[in-house]
Scaffold this motif. Structure first.
Motif, PDB file in Angstrom:
ATOM      1  N   LEU A 107      50.674  34.980  45.041  1.00 60.76           N
ATOM      2  CA  LEU A 107      50.513  35.043  46.315  1.00 60.76           C
ATOM      3  C   LEU A 107      51.818  35.228  47.220  1.00 60.76           C
ATOM      4  O   LEU A 107      51.957  34.930  48.110  1.00 60.76           O
ATOM      5  N   ARG A 108      52.539  36.064  46.643  1.00 64.36           N
ATOM      6  CA  ARG A 108      53.891  36.388  47.214  1.00 64.36           C
ATOM      7  C   ARG A 108      53.593  37.820  48.004  1.00 64.36           C
ATOM      8  O   ARG A 108      53.750  38.904  47.386  1.00 64.36           O
ATOM      9  N   PRO A 109      53.904  37.892  49.221  1.00 61.66           N
ATOM     10  CA  PRO A 109      53.789  39.259  49.807  1.00 61.66           C
ATOM     11  C   PRO A 109      54.902  39.640  50.011  1.00 61.66           C
ATOM     12  O   PRO A 109      56.038  39.012  50.149  1.00 61.66           O
ATOM     13  N   GLN A 139      57.427  46.387  43.857  1.00 61.47           N
ATOM     14  CA  GLN A 139      57.953  46.036  45.268  1.00 61.47           C
ATOM     15  C   GLN A 139      58.652  47.263  45.948  1.00 61.47           C
ATOM     16  O   GLN A 139      58.332  47.345  46.826  1.00 61.47           O
ATOM     17  N   HIS A 144      53.828  47.409  50.720  1.00 67.04           N
ATOM     18  CA  HIS A 144      53.248  46.102  50.902  1.00 67.04           C
ATOM     19  C   HIS A 144      52.800  45.772  49.661  1.00 67.04           C
ATOM     20  O   HIS A 144      51.953  46.317  49.097  1.00 67.04           O
ATOM     21  N   GLN A 146      51.338  42.266  47.070  1.00 67.26           N
ATOM     22  CA  GLN A 146      50.640  41.028  47.154  1.00 67.26           C
ATOM     23  C   GLN A 146      50.511  40.792  45.448  1.00 67.26           C
ATOM     24  O   GLN A 146      49.827  41.433  44.848  1.00 67.26           O
ATOM     25  N   GLY A 148      48.710  37.666  43.035  1.00 65.51           N
ATOM     26  CA  GLY A 148      47.936  36.695  43.217  1.00 65.51           C
ATOM     27  C   GLY A 148      47.263  36.314  41.903  1.00 65.51           C
ATOM     28  O   GLY A 148      47.043  37.056  41.137  1.00 65.51           O
TER      29      GLY A 148
END
Length: 173
Positions: A107-109, A139, A144, A146, A148
């Protein structure tokens, strides 16, 4: 107009270029700028490779001659790729049924907001390491991201990129 598609793929190395070609063909037909298409296809390839490598227990797939050969394993034999091209954005999601990401990745935006697309500092990595760079590459190629976990159901990588269109594109905004 918008396009979306979903592929359910076996966790086999041959599925990675299949997913990539499917995305590239869709984007070319729609009229997406080739540089944007290339970035997204590389990011997709990395996400798919991770699903193939880490997305479950390989022994569940079986081998020829096993009684379960030819039947996908309920918990780990497949992964799913879903892509949405809608207006100015493409969103891609790759989900598997493996153990999920370690807590430091989950869960790392990638960006705190759409208006300030600054990427977070990435943890230091060993440049000679054989793995661990794919998620960082996703990335860098996306606007953007995510990462998760779906409790009891595996990992999900979701990434977006703003699209640019060729002149005369079928899906212009």
């Amino acid at each position: 107009m918008s396009i979306w598609w979903s592929l359910h793929l076996r966790r086999e190395a041959a599925s990675v270029p299949l997913a990539r070609r499917f995305l590239l063909g869709t984007m070319e037909t729609a009229g997406v700028d080739p540089d944007i298409s290339f970035d997204l296809s590389v990011a997709l390839s990395e996400a798919c490779a991770n699903a193939v490598e880490h997305g479950g227990d390989r022994t569940a797939l079986g081998e020829p001659g096993d009684t379960g050969y030819g039947r996908p394993a309920a918990d780990s034999g497949q992964y799913r790729v879903t892509a949405y091209l809608d207006g100015e954005k493409c969103r891609i999601e790759v989900s598997d049924s493996g153990p999920g990401f370690p807590a430091r990745r989950a869960l790392r935006p990638a960006a705190p907001s759409e208006q300030q697309p600054t990427r977070p500092a990435l943890p230091a990595r060993d440049a000679e390491a054989e793995s661990g760079r794919g998620l960082d590459l996703i990335q860098q190629l996306s606007d953007h991201v995510q990462f998760g976990n779906r409790p009891g159901h595996g990992a999900v990588v979701r990434f977006d990129k703003v699209l640019k269109w060729r002149e005369g594109a079928l899906l212009t905004v």
